[in-house]
Design an enzyme around this catalytic site. Structure first.
Site, PDB file in Angstrom:
ATOM      1  N   ALA A  77      -7.289   3.515   2.297  1.00  0.00           N
ATOM      2  CA  ALA A  77      -6.284   4.692   1.540  1.00  0.00           C
ATOM      3  C   ALA A  77      -6.392   4.631  -0.028  1.00  0.00           C
ATOM      4  O   ALA A  77      -6.370   3.901  -0.702  1.00  0.00           O
ATOM      5  CB  ALA A  77      -4.629   4.787   1.319  1.00  0.00           C
ATOM      6  N   GLN A  97      -3.493  -4.692   1.444  1.00  0.00           N
ATOM      7  CA  GLN A  97      -2.968  -6.103   2.185  1.00  0.00           C
ATOM      8  C   GLN A  97      -3.369  -5.774   4.046  1.00  0.00           C
ATOM      9  O   GLN A  97      -3.621  -7.010   4.833  1.00  0.00           O
ATOM     10  CB  GLN A  97      -1.958  -5.568   1.730  1.00  0.00           C
ATOM     11  CG  GLN A  97      -1.624  -5.344   0.361  1.00  0.00           C
ATOM     12  CD  GLN A  97       0.369  -4.722   0.157  1.00  0.00           C
ATOM     13  OE1 GLN A  97       1.265  -5.922  -0.019  1.00  0.00           O
ATOM     14  NE2 GLN A  97       0.251  -3.824   0.214  1.00  0.00           N
ATOM     15  N   TYR A 145       0.833  12.208  -2.969  1.00  0.00           N
ATOM     16  CA  TYR A 145       1.227  11.093  -1.709  1.00  0.00           C
ATOM     17  C   TYR A 145       0.842  11.576  -0.676  1.00  0.00           C
ATOM     18  O   TYR A 145       0.162  11.829   0.120  1.00  0.00           O
ATOM     19  CB  TYR A 145       1.209   9.948  -2.346  1.00  0.00           C
ATOM     20  CG  TYR A 145       1.491   8.921  -1.314  1.00  0.00           C
ATOM     21  CD1 TYR A 145      -0.319   8.034  -0.983  1.00  0.00           C
ATOM     22  CD2 TYR A 145       1.794   8.227  -0.555  1.00  0.00           C
ATOM     23  CE1 TYR A 145      -0.308   6.872  -0.300  1.00  0.00           C
ATOM     24  CE2 TYR A 145       2.102   7.557   0.189  1.00  0.00           C
ATOM     25  CZ  TYR A 145       1.097   6.474   0.633  1.00  0.00           C
ATOM     26  OH  TYR A 145       0.841   5.247   1.189  1.00  0.00           O
ATOM     27  N   ASP A 186       5.640   7.525   4.824  1.00  0.00           N
ATOM     28  CA  ASP A 186       7.457   7.558   5.406  1.00  0.00           C
ATOM     29  C   ASP A 186       6.880   9.219   4.137  1.00  0.00           C
ATOM     30  O   ASP A 186       8.026   9.645   4.479  1.00  0.00           O
ATOM     31  CB  ASP A 186       8.495   6.608   4.706  1.00  0.00           C
ATOM     32  CG  ASP A 186       7.910   6.443   3.504  1.00  0.00           C
ATOM     33  OD1 ASP A 186       7.206   5.452   3.675  1.00  0.00           O
ATOM     34  OD2 ASP A 186       8.754   6.028   2.337  1.00  0.00           O
ATOM     35  N   ASP A 192     -17.637   3.245   0.744  1.00  0.00           N
ATOM     36  CA  ASP A 192     -16.999   4.199   0.135  1.00  0.00           C
ATOM     37  C   ASP A 192     -16.565   5.524   1.172  1.00  0.00           C
ATOM     38  O   ASP A 192     -17.649   6.293   1.476  1.00  0.00           O
ATOM     39  CB  ASP A 192     -17.353   4.656  -0.772  1.00  0.00           C
ATOM     40  CG  ASP A 192     -16.171   5.351  -1.431  1.00  0.00           C
ATOM     41  OD1 ASP A 192     -15.657   6.614  -0.648  1.00  0.00           O
ATOM     42  OD2 ASP A 192     -16.921   5.815  -2.889  1.00  0.00           O
ATOM     43  N   ILE A 193     -15.683   5.524   1.982  1.00  0.00           N
ATOM     44  CA  ILE A 193     -14.783   6.277   3.249  1.00  0.00           C
ATOM     45  C   ILE A 193     -15.404   7.615   2.820  1.00  0.00           C
ATOM     46  O   ILE A 193     -15.446   8.374   3.598  1.00  0.00           O
ATOM     47  CB  ILE A 193     -13.516   6.223   3.730  1.00  0.00           C
ATOM     48  CG1 ILE A 193     -12.574   6.308   3.217  1.00  0.00           C
ATOM     49  CG2 ILE A 193     -13.895   5.255   4.358  1.00  0.00           C
ATOM     50  CD1 ILE A 193     -11.354   6.258   3.816  1.00  0.00           C
ATOM     51  N   THR A 248      -3.159   4.354  -2.190  1.00  0.00           N
ATOM     52  CA  THR A 248      -2.095   4.217  -2.128  1.00  0.00           C
ATOM     53  C   THR A 248      -0.765   4.341  -3.141  1.00  0.00           C
ATOM     54  O   THR A 248      -0.124   4.309  -3.314  1.00  0.00           O
ATOM     55  CB  THR A 248      -1.862   3.015  -1.565  1.00  0.00           C
ATOM     56  OG1 THR A 248      -2.546   1.872  -2.416  1.00  0.00           O
ATOM     57  CG2 THR A 248      -2.253   3.051  -0.025  1.00  0.00           C
ATOM     58  N   TRP A 294       7.749   1.240   3.482  1.00  0.00           N
ATOM     59  CA  TRP A 294       8.073  -0.786   2.280  1.00  0.00           C
ATOM     60  C   TRP A 294       6.871  -1.968   2.337  1.00  0.00           C
ATOM     61  O   TRP A 294       7.810  -2.766   3.214  1.00  0.00           O
ATOM     62  CB  TRP A 294       9.118  -0.399   3.025  1.00  0.00           C
ATOM     63  CG  TRP A 294      10.257   0.609   1.786  1.00  0.00           C
ATOM     64  CD1 TRP A 294      10.011   1.703   1.555  1.00  0.00           C
ATOM     65  CD2 TRP A 294      11.543   0.181   1.631  1.00  0.00           C
ATOM     66  NE1 TRP A 294      10.946   2.183   1.287  1.00  0.00           N
ATOM     67  CE2 TRP A 294      12.106   1.361   0.932  1.00  0.00           C
ATOM     68  CE3 TRP A 294      12.261  -0.681   1.476  1.00  0.00           C
ATOM     69  CZ2 TRP A 294      12.967   1.812   0.089  1.00  0.00           C
ATOM     70  CZ3 TRP A 294      13.505  -0.814   1.003  1.00  0.00           C
ATOM     71  CH2 TRP A 294      14.011   0.114   0.259  1.00  0.00           C
TER      72      TRP A 294
HETATM   73  N1  LIG Z   1       1.620  -0.259   0.557  1.00  0.00           N
HETATM   74  C1  LIG Z   1       2.655   0.560   1.354  1.00  0.00           C
HETATM   75  O1  LIG Z   1       4.077   0.458   0.354  1.00  0.00           O
HETATM   76  C2  LIG Z   1       2.505   1.335   2.156  1.00  0.00           C
HETATM   77  C3  LIG Z   1       3.766   2.601   3.093  1.00  0.00           C
HETATM   78  C4  LIG Z   1       2.919   3.176   3.607  1.00  0.00           C
HETATM   79  C5  LIG Z   1       1.843   3.497   4.567  1.00  0.00           C
HETATM   80  N2  LIG Z   1       1.592   2.486   3.878  1.00  0.00           N
HETATM   81  C6  LIG Z   1       0.127   3.010   4.742  1.00  0.00           C
HETATM   82  O2  LIG Z   1      -0.683   1.580   4.731  1.00  0.00           O
HETATM   83  C7  LIG Z   1      -1.840   1.845   4.914  1.00  0.00           C
HETATM   84  C8  LIG Z   1      -2.113   0.416   3.660  1.00  0.00           C
HETATM   85  O3  LIG Z   1      -1.947   0.273   3.050  1.00  0.00           O
HETATM   86  P1  LIG Z   1      -1.896  -1.193   1.977  1.00  0.00           P
HETATM   87  O4  LIG Z   1      -0.765  -1.712   1.901  1.00  0.00           O
HETATM   88  O5  LIG Z   1      -2.923  -1.966   3.171  1.00  0.00           O
HETATM   89  O6  LIG Z   1      -2.942  -0.402   1.091  1.00  0.00           O
HETATM   90  P2  LIG Z   1      -3.660  -1.016  -0.273  1.00  0.00           P
HETATM   91  O7  LIG Z   1      -3.037  -2.128  -0.142  1.00  0.00           O
HETATM   92  O8  LIG Z   1      -3.212  -0.976  -1.176  1.00  0.00           O
HETATM   93  O9  LIG Z   1      -5.251  -1.323   0.244  1.00  0.00           O
HETATM   94  C9  LIG Z   1      -5.868  -0.114   0.314  1.00  0.00           C
HETATM   95  C10 LIG Z   1      -7.612  -0.146   0.502  1.00  0.00           C
HETATM   96  O10 LIG Z   1      -7.960   0.843   0.145  1.00  0.00           O
HETATM   97  C11 LIG Z   1      -9.250   0.624  -0.667  1.00  0.00           C
HETATM   98  N3  LIG Z   1      -9.928   1.875  -0.919  1.00  0.00           N
HETATM   99  C12 LIG Z   1      -9.299   3.064  -1.768  1.00  0.00           C
HETATM  100  N4  LIG Z   1     -10.631   3.967  -1.337  1.00  0.00           N
HETATM  101  C13 LIG Z   1     -11.525   3.588  -1.041  1.00  0.00           C
HETATM  102  C14 LIG Z   1     -12.587   4.648  -0.112  1.00  0.00           C
HETATM  103  N5  LIG Z   1     -12.494   5.760  -0.721  1.00  0.00           N
HETATM  104  N6  LIG Z   1     -13.175   3.380   0.591  1.00  0.00           N
HETATM  105  C15 LIG Z   1     -13.012   2.372   1.184  1.00  0.00           C
HETATM  106  N7  LIG Z   1     -11.929   1.786   0.654  1.00  0.00           N
HETATM  107  C16 LIG Z   1     -10.975   2.264   0.152  1.00  0.00           C
HETATM  108  C17 LIG Z   1      -8.746   0.032  -1.575  1.00  0.00           C
HETATM  109  O11 LIG Z   1      -9.670  -0.502  -3.133  1.00  0.00           O
HETATM  110  P3  LIG Z   1      -9.103  -0.258  -4.270  1.00  0.00           P
HETATM  111  O12 LIG Z   1      -8.177  -1.411  -4.441  1.00  0.00           O
HETATM  112  O13 LIG Z   1     -10.480  -0.752  -4.660  1.00  0.00           O
HETATM  113  O14 LIG Z   1      -8.732   1.048  -4.267  1.00  0.00           O
HETATM  114  C18 LIG Z   1      -7.770  -0.961  -0.758  1.00  0.00           C
HETATM  115  O15 LIG Z   1      -8.258  -2.436  -0.807  1.00  0.00           O
HETATM  116  C19 LIG Z   1      -2.860   3.054   3.974  1.00  0.00           C
HETATM  117  O16 LIG Z   1      -2.676   3.912   4.733  1.00  0.00           O
HETATM  118  C20 LIG Z   1      -1.464   3.279   3.028  1.00  0.00           C
HETATM  119  O17 LIG Z   1      -1.157   5.075   3.000  1.00  0.00           O
HETATM  120  C21 LIG Z   1       1.122   1.499   2.951  1.00  0.00           C
END
Ligand SMILES: NC(=O)c1ccc[n+]([C@@H]2O[C@H](COP(=O)([O-])OP(=O)(O)OC[C@H]3O[C@@H](n4cnc5c(N)ncnc54)[C@H](OP(=O)(O)O)[C@@H]3O)[C@@H](O)[C@H]2O)c1
Length: 299
Positions: A65, A11, A133, A107, A38-39, A67, A159
């Site tokens: 991440a 996202q 997590y 959070d 792949d990080i 997530t 969120w």
């Molecule tokens: N979503 C929330 O509500 C939320 C809330 C608080 C904080 N955050 C933080 O905000 C950040 C962005 O979140 P987001 O919602 O954009 O997350 P997201 O949509 O789940 O995107 C995370 C991306 O990371 C990829 N990924 C997973 N493992 C990986 C690896 N080893 N190497 C490279 N890429 C990898 C995933 O690929 P796959 O889909 O193929 O696994 C996915 O495309 C994250 O750090 C998350 O912890 C999110």
């Protein structure tokens, strides 16, 4: 500046790449998905960062991440490998090439057991994660700050909804499938449109405030029930179809924090623009084609 974003397809990464063309400070940008980088592969991280650093004044946002909160509970080691160990690889590689790094966190690093009236968590509050997590993300924060103290920012958010799987998209889908829904009304937080967060992170990299930990979420606060009702209202549907329930009545594999409100005071004090109020963002996202699956106007 040349921006490198990890986690392409996620996202936040998607919205970062969408906004970069409108920000002249970023001459170019590249996003690597898990298939290209792949990080968890330390050698690949070093190779890619060295190559990208040769192409310009490199800055990195780690938007990759693990997530899946429930999945992390079942597979903490695997989540740790992505959220903590791999983030350390990125920070070490950034240190080698002299690139600043933004680590996006959550959070969930806090206990989330404050009463509904708060106070909101500040970056100075002691983390105390209650989930796998949260533990893995906190370990990532600490690794990044330790390995790159002068050139890293940890930005905690919460969120998040955008172009992926998220609460707003789920409510939109369920609105078409069920007559009524019950949604928990005893968990508080601040909905954050990933587009607004992306804009905030780009501003951070342009302005470069003092390194450290900052909080960035949509303004204001609500409960999941409040967000569900607001989503229905934005869709032109009867919000009364959403009824409140309690966390106790809602079975979940992992305990969710009751209180997730993060204070944006440090963000503003660092000279950064506060993210729009969550209600404004929800209306904006509705008008923006493709911003949130099903919810926003069709592309
Ligand atoms: N979503 C929330 O509500 C939320 C809330 C608080 C904080 N955050 C933080 O905000 C950040 C962005 O979140 P987001 O919602 O954009 O997350 P997201 O949509 O789940 O995107 C995370 C991306 O990371 C990829 N990924 C997973 N493992 C990986 C690896 N080893 N190497 C490279 N890429 C990898 C995933 O690929 P796959 O889909 O193929 O696994 C996915 O495309 C994250 O750090 C998350 O912890 C999110």
């Amino acid at each position: 500046m040349r921006l490198l974003v990890t986690g392409a397809g996620g996202q936040l990464a998607t919205d970062l790449m969408l906004l970069v063309p409108g920000r002249p400070a970023f001459g170019s940008a590249v996003a690597y998905g898990i298939d290209q980088l792949d990080i968890t592969d330390a050698a690949a991280v070093r190779t890619v960062l060295a190559r990208e650093a040769d192409r310009g004044d490199l800055v990195v946002v780690n938007a990759a991440a693990w997530t899946d909160v429930d999945g992390a509970e079942a597979k903490e080691e695997a989540a740790y490998a992505v959220n903590a160990t791999a983030s350390a690889h990125l920070a070490a590689a950034c240190a080698e090439v002299g690139a600043p790094l933004v680590y996006v966190s959550t959070d969930y690093v806090f206990a989330g057991d404050r009463p509904p009236e708060g106070p909101a968590y500040t970056p100075d509050d002691e983390p105390d994660p209650r989930t796998a997590y949260g533990r893995t993300k906190l370990a990532g924060e600490r690794a990044v700050r330790e390995l790159l103290p002068d050139r890293s920012w940890v930005v905690r958010t919460a969120w998040v909804y955008g172009p992926g799987r998220n609460f707003v998209a789920t409510m939109t889908r369920l609105a078409g499938e069920r007559e009524t829904l019950t949604v928990v009304d005893d968990q508080r937080g601040s909905p954050t449109w990933s587009r607004d967060l992306a804009a905030g992170l780009l501003e951070l990299l342009e302005k470069r405030p003092a390194p450290g930990v900052l909080h960035a979420t949509g303004g204001g606060e609500t409960t999941w029930y409040g967000l569900a009702r607001a989503t229905f209202a934005e869709l032109g549907l009867d919000a009364e179809r959403v009824q409140p329930t309690s966390s106790a009545a809602y079975a979940s594999a992992t305990p969710r924090p009751a209180y997730s409100v993060l204070s944006g005071a440090a963000w503003a004090a660092a000279g950064l623009t506060p993210l729009p109020h969550w209600t404004v963002a929800l209306a904006n996202a509705r008008r923006e084609p493709g911003a949130v699956p099903g919810y926003s106007r069709a592309v």
